[in-house]
Scaffold this active site. Sequence first.
Site, short mmCIF file in Angstrom:
data_model
loop_
_atom_site.label_atom_id
_atom_site.label_comp_id
_atom_site.label_asym_id
_atom_site.label_seq_id
_atom_site.Cartn_x
_atom_site.Cartn_y
_atom_site.Cartn_z
N ASP A 1 44.16 -2.28 113.15
CA ASP A 1 42.91 -1.53 113.30
C ASP A 1 43.01 -0.11 112.74
O ASP A 1 42.50 0.84 113.32
CB ASP A 1 42.49 -1.50 114.78
CG ASP A 1 43.54 -0.86 115.68
OD1 ASP A 1 44.68 -0.65 115.24
OD2 ASP A 1 43.21 -0.55 116.85
N ARG B 1 42.72 -5.08 120.94
CA ARG B 1 41.95 -3.94 121.45
C ARG B 1 40.49 -4.09 121.05
O ARG B 1 39.84 -5.02 121.47
CB ARG B 1 42.55 -2.62 120.95
CG ARG B 1 43.87 -2.29 121.61
CD ARG B 1 44.13 -0.81 121.61
NE ARG B 1 44.46 -0.29 120.31
CZ ARG B 1 45.00 0.89 120.10
NH1 ARG B 1 45.26 1.68 121.11
NH2 ARG B 1 45.29 1.31 118.89
N GLY C 1 51.42 1.99 121.22
CA GLY C 1 51.87 0.60 121.43
C GLY C 1 52.99 0.22 120.47
O GLY C 1 52.96 0.60 119.31
P1 ADP Z 1 48.14 4.46 118.98
O1 ADP Z 1 48.94 5.51 118.31
O2 ADP Z 1 48.77 3.11 118.89
O3 ADP Z 1 46.68 4.50 118.61
P2 ADP Z 1 47.46 5.76 121.49
O4 ADP Z 1 46.01 5.84 121.23
O5 ADP Z 1 47.90 5.41 122.87
O6 ADP Z 1 48.22 4.72 120.56
O7 ADP Z 1 48.10 7.17 121.08
C1 ADP Z 1 49.48 7.38 121.14
C2 ADP Z 1 49.75 8.80 121.46
O8 ADP Z 1 49.21 9.65 120.45
C3 ADP Z 1 49.11 9.32 122.76
O9 ADP Z 1 49.84 9.01 123.90
C4 ADP Z 1 49.11 10.81 122.51
O10 ADP Z 1 50.40 11.33 122.70
C5 ADP Z 1 48.77 10.87 121.02
N1 ADP Z 1 47.32 11.02 120.86
C6 ADP Z 1 46.36 10.10 121.09
N2 ADP Z 1 45.11 10.59 120.89
C7 ADP Z 1 45.29 11.88 120.53
C8 ADP Z 1 44.39 12.93 120.18
N3 ADP Z 1 43.06 12.76 120.19
N4 ADP Z 1 44.92 14.13 119.84
C9 ADP Z 1 46.26 14.31 119.82
N5 ADP Z 1 47.15 13.35 120.14
C10 ADP Z 1 46.69 12.15 120.49
#
Ligand code: ADP
Length: 347
Positions: free
Chosen positions: A155, A197, A37
């Site tokens: 968060d 969230r 985000g």
């Molecule tokens: P944020 O970084 O804001 O928490 P997201 O949860 O959407 O947002 O994660 C952003 C990006 O980080 C995902 O689209 C993916 O590319 C990567 N990502 C998320 N979870 C994982 C994971 N468990 N392992 C590896 N990469 C991840």
Amino acid sequence: MNQKAGDTIRREDRIGYGIGGIMAKKIKKVAVLTSGGDAPGMNAAIRAVVRAALSSGLEVDGIRRGYMGLIEEDIIEMNAMSVTDIVQRGGTILYTSRCPEIKEKKGLKRAVSVCKQHNIDGLITIGGDGTFRGAQDLSELGLNTIGIPGTIDLDIACTEYTIGFDTACNTAMEATDKVRDTSASHERCSIIEVMGRTAGHIALWCGISNGSEYVMVPERPEANDEKKIIEKILSKRRVGKKHHIILKTEGMGDSYKMAKRIEEATGIETRATIIGHIQRGGNPTCKDRVYASAMGARAVDLLLEGKTNRVVAYRHGKYTDYDIGEALAMTKDVDPILYSLTKRLSR
Ligand code: ADP
């Protein structure tokens, strides 16, 4: 293969043993990306990474659209002028995306090989917990990675500050002020739904700064007791209050349906307002610009110190850093003092 805190230099990166001990391979080029985000202040952090790196004699690449751009080799060379006129802008000039491929071995290997091809020695990722998980996996494959906390939701457990939270709170607060004016004129009850969230920090801060009667945060499910909310509205009406504000975190039920139920139970006209994506945009506040700048420069310094798999944090009045694995294992509550204040001040 997980590295421990402080275990920052991999064997293959050690190029010699000086009198003082092991010397880290000299970092020559770093890259920066934004992922997940977007949040106001990310541009200030990008600018700080680029300018701090250049001032330390490093080259800098910008990777567009987060991990997706890394896999697809959407990489641009950055210079001092690439980041001019962005410190005050919301969004991210590097764009952001969600990239499921980075969760797979194939995607990770591709990302590491792209970094090798482009001589990228260190990767700075600006995002939330998901982004840090990706950075941790890349670090396990030998890429030096540093995370910067960028999320409006606050968060991330290891830090008391995340990029964008301050701006988002101010945006939601100002929007709530406006709703309050019309709500007061019509003697209404207003449910204001804010982002977060699974975290109630924005609702909590807006609840206090907007003088709301009730704050609904996911960390305190008992607050979702509509009976109590209805009783409170009715008791305040009896003592002469003409309008009511309930601050509610997204994901805690349908706000429009809740408004209907409250109206039916109290006989008071009740409306729901979902503030939505305007909370993500707008010019970052002074605080977001300054903290994001400090964190961007700190991330570069950590790479220069030979560190990897770290996340920059602000805690107990100081900028610091944590092992990503440790940071991801930490849990966070809403500030209990602030939460009890919402009750005490809305009597
Ligand atoms: P944020 O970084 O804001 O928490 P997201 O949860 O959407 O947002 O994660 C952003 C990006 O980080 C995902 O689209 C993916 O590319 C990567 N990502 C998320 N979870 C994982 C994971 N468990 N392992 C590896 N990469 C991840």
